[in-house]
Scaffold this motif. Structure first.
Motif, PDB file in Angstrom:
ATOM      1  N   SER A   1      25.279   3.225  45.774  1.00 49.55           N
ATOM      2  CA  SER A   1      26.607   3.341  46.377  1.00 49.55           C
ATOM      3  C   SER A   1      27.618   2.405  45.728  1.00 49.55           C
ATOM      4  CB  SER A   1      26.533   3.067  47.882  1.00 49.55           C
ATOM      5  OG  SER A   1      25.959   1.791  48.136  1.00 49.55           O
TER       6      SER A   1
ATOM      7  N   SER B   1      26.130  14.044  53.104  1.00 52.04           N
ATOM      8  CA  SER B   1      26.973  14.776  52.165  1.00 52.04           C
ATOM      9  C   SER B   1      27.222  16.190  52.671  1.00 52.04           C
ATOM     10  CB  SER B   1      26.311  14.812  50.777  1.00 52.04           C
ATOM     11  OG  SER B   1      25.103  15.524  50.832  1.00 52.04           O
TER      12      SER B   1
ATOM     13  N   SER C   1      22.081  13.094  50.114  1.00 50.08           N
ATOM     14  CA  SER C   1      22.149  12.343  51.349  1.00 50.08           C
ATOM     15  C   SER C   1      22.409  13.276  52.519  1.00 50.08           C
ATOM     16  CB  SER C   1      23.260  11.289  51.278  1.00 50.08           C
ATOM     17  OG  SER C   1      23.475  10.687  52.529  1.00 50.08           O
TER      18      SER C   1
ATOM     19  N   ASP D   1      23.755  10.428  46.360  1.00 48.98           N
ATOM     20  CA  ASP D   1      24.823  10.814  47.277  1.00 48.98           C
ATOM     21  C   ASP D   1      24.771  12.309  47.588  1.00 48.98           C
ATOM     22  OD1 ASP D   1      27.361  10.015  48.675  1.00 48.98           O
ATOM     23  OD2 ASP D   1      28.170  11.545  47.347  1.00 48.98           O
TER      24      ASP D   1
ATOM     25  N   SER E   1      20.850   5.289  48.240  1.00 54.08           N
ATOM     26  CA  SER E   1      21.616   5.624  49.437  1.00 54.08           C
ATOM     27  C   SER E   1      21.161   6.923  50.065  1.00 54.08           C
ATOM     28  CB  SER E   1      23.109   5.734  49.093  1.00 54.08           C
ATOM     29  OG  SER E   1      23.328   6.800  48.179  1.00 54.08           O
TER      30      SER E   1
END
Length: 412
Positions: A115, A204, A201, A198, A151
């Protein structure tokens, strides 16, 4: 990005009153073709760590940090430097130091987590870690490692998310000491792992709202059926191993089938030792069932003719991934033909097995270094590949002209 590098292994030396550790470091770009030249000096933190065999209720060992530099007078990297030599006294500790970390003192500058990397305005310098020699006079191993917290999967929000993220073992990738370009992490690998963390995740967007929704859909198929991914030109393995860890986190966060993905990393035979060492480093780090993670040599001179090893030839591949593989234009024709041969191999297997994938898509990340690399796209087009999705990611770079990493998803 810039990378802190050990020029040689840290060395512990006995002294009259206390031992000290001698360190020689530099800070360069991924290819070691430019030294960091900051407008303002960059203070550094040097932090050792040892394991406490603590009496905690869970009986678990704990890694205890031990700062070796004072915040009020830290060692500092300045413009014009090529190396920085340190001789730091070792404080009295209940156990010998096991690892050493060197990072920017400013949290804003340090790339400690995926991140940090994606915004492009922080995480500008990659810290370095090394295992410490146990005896005075001994020299440490001739390798170091990078560490990034992932992350992916912590999109649940709030304090629970922060606690979950802190509990996830970081991604650790070993590389050689020194400034050679071989057996090192390169920029595109770090940026790609950060983007994929990301993208996969929980927080998202499920579709349409984020970058590369088609790629996200391909990757999250693994929640419902096995996913087969092959990496070309894996180097030290940051992309393939990082993707394995990220998909494991996604499985942990989502209800559904827990069938782990199969990820095969390939490169020339000389890359095998470092790739396998980094596969071994992941022991105990997977959040659910470990990915089926393996390595097999693959020379594109053979691959272009459909000559694959037993592992690459035994599966139909949903996705082929590669990063920082387009810089050498002499290798681009066999690379493109290898991609097409893998696509054809998958199509043949798919025609004989109803549940096998029938098409291979290709994910490419490249940090443009010179204009001649654009021939890659001409070769891909001539071989029938089309760009399904693309995005451009900012590359963190301190006090220098901005750079980017380009990401493309190809299909036929």
């Amino acid at each position: 990005m810039h990378y802190i590098r050990f020029c040689r292994p840290p060395e512990v030396q006995a002294g009259r009153s206390q031992a000290s550790v001698k360190i020689v470091l530099t800070i360069t770009t991924d290819l070691s073709d430019a030294f960091l030249s900051p407008r303002n000096p960059v203070p550094l933190a040097v932090i050792g760590a040892y394991t406490e065999r603590g009496p905690g209720g869970d009986g678990a060992d704990r890694l205890i940090p031990a700062p070796l530099t004072a915040a009020g007078s830290p060692p500092t990297w300045r413009a014009g430097m090529r190396v920085l030599k340190l001789d730091l006294p070792l404080p009295p500790l209940p156990r010998p130091l096991e690892t050493l970390q060197i990072r920017p003192l400013s949290r804003q500058l340090a790339a400690l987590a995926t991140s940090d990397v994606l915004p492009g305005d922080r995480g500008l310098i990659m810290p370095v870690y090394a295992d410490m020699p146990r005896e005075p006079g001994a020299v440490g191993p001739s390798v170091c490692f990078r560490s990034l917290r992932l992350s992916a999967g912590d999109g649940r929000g709030g304090a629970g998310a922060a606690a979950a993220a802190a509990a996830v073992p970081p991604l650790q990738i070993e590389e050689d000491l020194g400034e050679s370009i071989a057996r090192h992490i390169w920029d595109s690998g770090v940026v790609m792992v950060s983007m994929l963390a990301d993208l996969c995740s929980v927080g998202s967007p499920a579709g349409g709202g984020g970058p590369l929704p088609r790629l996200r859909s391909i990757l999250l198929q693994q929640l419902h059926r096995p996913l087969n991914i092959l990496e070309l030109g894996c180097g030290v393995g940051v992309l393939g191993i990082g993707l394995a860890r990220i998909l494991s986190l996604a499985q942990q966060a989502e209800a559904g089938a827990k069938e782990p993905p199969h990820i095969l990393m390939t490169d020339l035979p000389e890359a095998e030792g470092k790739a396998r060492a980094n596969i071994a480093r992941q022991a105990g780090s997977f959040e659910v069932a470990p990915a089926d993670l393996d390595f097999e040599p693959l020379d594109w001179q053979d691959g272009q003719h459909g000559k694959f090893g037993g592992k690459a030839g035994s599966r139909a591949w949903d996705l082929v991934v590669l990063c920082d593989c387009t810089y050498n234009t002499d290798t681009l024709p066999p690379l493109v033909k290898t991609l097409s041969a893998l696509h054809g191999h998958t199509a043949r297997l798919g025609s004989s097995a109803a549940e096998a994938p029938t098409k291979t898509e290709v994910l490419v990340a490249t940090k443009p270094r010179h204009s001649s690399e654009r021939i890659f796209f001409d070769l891909m087009s001539a071989d029938g590949w089309v760009v399904r999705e693309q995005t451009v990611l900012p590359l963190p770079l301190l006090d220098a002209e901005g750079q980017t990493v380009e990401v493309y998803l190809f299909g036929k």
